[in-house]
Design an enzyme around this catalytic site. Structure first.
Site, short mmCIF file in Angstrom:
data_model
loop_
_atom_site.label_atom_id
_atom_site.label_comp_id
_atom_site.label_asym_id
_atom_site.label_seq_id
_atom_site.Cartn_x
_atom_site.Cartn_y
_atom_site.Cartn_z
N GLY A 33 0.81 -1.22 0.00
CA GLY A 33 0.00 0.00 0.00
C GLY A 33 0.84 1.26 0.00
CG HIS A 39 3.26 0.90 -5.32
ND1 HIS A 39 3.46 1.93 -4.44
CD2 HIS A 39 3.83 -0.20 -4.73
CE1 HIS A 39 4.10 1.49 -3.37
NE2 HIS A 39 4.35 0.21 -3.53
CD GLN A 63 7.22 -7.83 3.60
OE1 GLN A 63 6.42 -8.59 3.07
NE2 GLN A 63 7.82 -6.87 2.91
CE LYS A 156 13.03 1.71 -3.58
NZ LYS A 156 12.10 1.20 -2.62
CG ASP A 157 11.61 -3.70 -3.33
OD1 ASP A 157 11.93 -3.53 -2.16
OD2 ASP A 157 10.82 -2.94 -3.93
P1 AMP Z 1 6.06 -2.39 -1.62
O1 AMP Z 1 4.70 -1.80 -1.49
O2 AMP Z 1 7.16 -1.45 -1.24
O3 AMP Z 1 6.17 -3.75 -0.99
O4 AMP Z 1 6.29 -2.64 -3.17
C1 AMP Z 1 5.37 -3.38 -3.93
C2 AMP Z 1 5.93 -3.56 -5.31
O5 AMP Z 1 6.14 -2.29 -5.91
C3 AMP Z 1 7.28 -4.29 -5.34
O6 AMP Z 1 7.30 -5.18 -6.45
C4 AMP Z 1 8.25 -3.15 -5.52
O7 AMP Z 1 9.46 -3.53 -6.16
C5 AMP Z 1 7.45 -2.22 -6.41
N1 AMP Z 1 7.98 -0.86 -6.31
C6 AMP Z 1 8.10 -0.08 -5.20
N2 AMP Z 1 8.70 1.09 -5.52
C7 AMP Z 1 8.98 1.05 -6.84
C8 AMP Z 1 9.61 1.93 -7.75
N3 AMP Z 1 10.10 3.11 -7.39
N4 AMP Z 1 9.72 1.54 -9.04
C9 AMP Z 1 9.24 0.33 -9.45
N5 AMP Z 1 8.65 -0.55 -8.64
C10 AMP Z 1 8.51 -0.20 -7.36
#
Ligand code: AMP
Length: 286
Positions: A33, A39, A63, A156-157
C-alpha cells in the site's frame, strides 16, 4: 465500474472463480500500500497483460524485523483505492493480519517458505535477517489465494525480484513473473513509500543515493573496476547526513557476490537517513 475492495480470502477466491469461468485472465500486483507512481507503473503493466488486475494491499508483519517500522508503516487505503483504480486495477485485496495469519501468536507457528541461505546472506537479506522468509511466505500465500497468470514486481526491490523468480521456478508455481522498471523522481530519487517519512532537507540529502550510483556507473564506463575505489567514490558522493548500510556488487544472473567486476552486474545500496532506510540499485555492464 468502480474498484472492488475485498477483505476476505473466500470472497476473493469466488470473485476470481467467476472471472475464470468467463475465460478471463488475471494479473496480480502485490504491495504494502501507500501507492505511488512506482506501484502504478506495475499496475498499468498488469492491466495491459490480463483481463482482470488484482492489487493486494497488505502490510505483512512477518517480513519486518524486530525494531523496524511495522507499526508506523503508512496505511492509506482510501488513497490507494483511487491510485489503483486510476492505473487500471479492478480489485484491491486488502486482508487483515488475522485473515492472512489466523490466530498467529508467533512467527514460529507458521509454515515458512525460506530462500537459500547463500542468496540471503547478502544485501538486504543480510541486514534484515528473516525478511525474505516473510516475503516469500506471503507471496506464496497470495499466489495460492489469487492464482494469477501474471504477477508484476519492481526492479526497485531487485533482490526480492530475483528470489521470487527462483522460488516460482523451484516450487513450480504456475505464474509468470514480470519485471517492471524502477521508477524515479526527476531528481533521481527512487520512489518509495518510505520517502513519506523524509523531511524536505532529508529528501534533498536522499537524492545523493542515486547520484552515488550514477557516479559508480560513469566510473565503470571509464574503466575503473576496483571495488574499493568504487566504494570510496560512493561514500564521497553520499550526503554527510547519510549512513551507508551496504554497497554490494552481485552477478546479475546468479546474484552471487563478486570480487571482480565482470559481465552484467547489479550494484545495490541501502542507506539510512536517521531512522529511514532507503534502497536503490543500478545495472552495470562491465
Ligand atoms: P512495496 O509496497 O514497497 O512492498 O512494493 C510493492 C511492489 O512495488 C514491489 O514489487 C516493488 O518492487 C514495487 N515498487 C516499489 N517502488 C517502486 C519503484 N520506485 N519503481 C518500481 N517498482 C517499485
Amino acid at each position: 465500474m468502480s474498484i472492488l475492495v475485498v477483505n476476505k480470502i473466500d470472497e476473493i477466491r469466488n470473485v476470481i472463480k467467476n472471472y475464470r469461468n468467463q475465460g478471463k485472465s488475471v494479473s496480480l500486483v502485490p504491495t504494502m500500500g501507500c501507492l505511488h507512481e512506482g506501484h502504478k507503473s506495475l499496475i498499468k503493466k498488469a492491466h495491459e497483460l490480463a483481463d482482470i488486475t488484482v492489487v493486494s494491499v497488505f502490510v505483512n508483519p512477518i517480513q519486518f524485523c524486530p525494531g523496524e517500522d511495522y507499526d508506523k508503516y503508512p496505511r492509506t487505503l482510501d488513497a490507494d483505492k483511487i491510485a489503483a483504480e486510476s492505473a487500471g486495477a479492478d480489485i484491491i485485496f486488502a486482508p487483515s493480519v488475522n485473515e492472512m495469519y489466523p490466530n498467529m501468536q508467533k512467527f514460529s507457528d507458521l509454515t515458512i517458505v525460506t530462500p537459500p541461505f547463500e542468496l540471503t546472506d547478502i544485501m538486504c537479506g543480510k541486514s534484515r535477517v528473516g525478511h525474505f522468509d516473510g516475503v516469500e511466505t506471503v507471496v506464496t500465500k497470495l499466489f495460492n489465494i489469487v492464482q494469477p497468470d501474471y504477477a508484476c514486481f519492481g526492479k526497485k526491490d531487485i533482490q526480492q525480484l530475483f528470489l521470487i523468480k527462483k522460488m516460482v521456478a523451484d516450487l513450480n508455481i504456475p505464474v509468470q513473473i514480470v519485471d517492471c522498471p524502477l521508477v524515479r523522481e526527476d531528481s533521481g530519487l527512487a520512489l518509495s513509500s518510505r520517502n513519506k517519512y523524509l523531511s524536505e532537507a532529508d529528501r534533498i540529502a536522499a537524492v545523493s543515493i542515486s547520484k552515488s550510483l550514477s557516479a559508480i556507473k560513469s566510473a565503470c564506463e571509464s574503466g575503473i573496476k576496483d571495488i574499493k575505489k568504487l566504494l570510496d567514490l560512493c561514500i564521497a558522493n553520499l550526503d554527510k547526513k547519510i549512513d551507508l548500510e551496504y554497497l554490494e556488487f552481485v552477478d546479475k544472473n546468479t546474484f552471487k557476490k563478486i570480487d571482480v567486476l565482470n559481465g552484467p552486474i547489479i550494484c545495490a545500496i541501502a542507506a539510512r537517513i536517521g531512522a529511514v532506510r532507503l534502497i536503490d540499485n543500478i545495472e552495470l555492464e562491465v
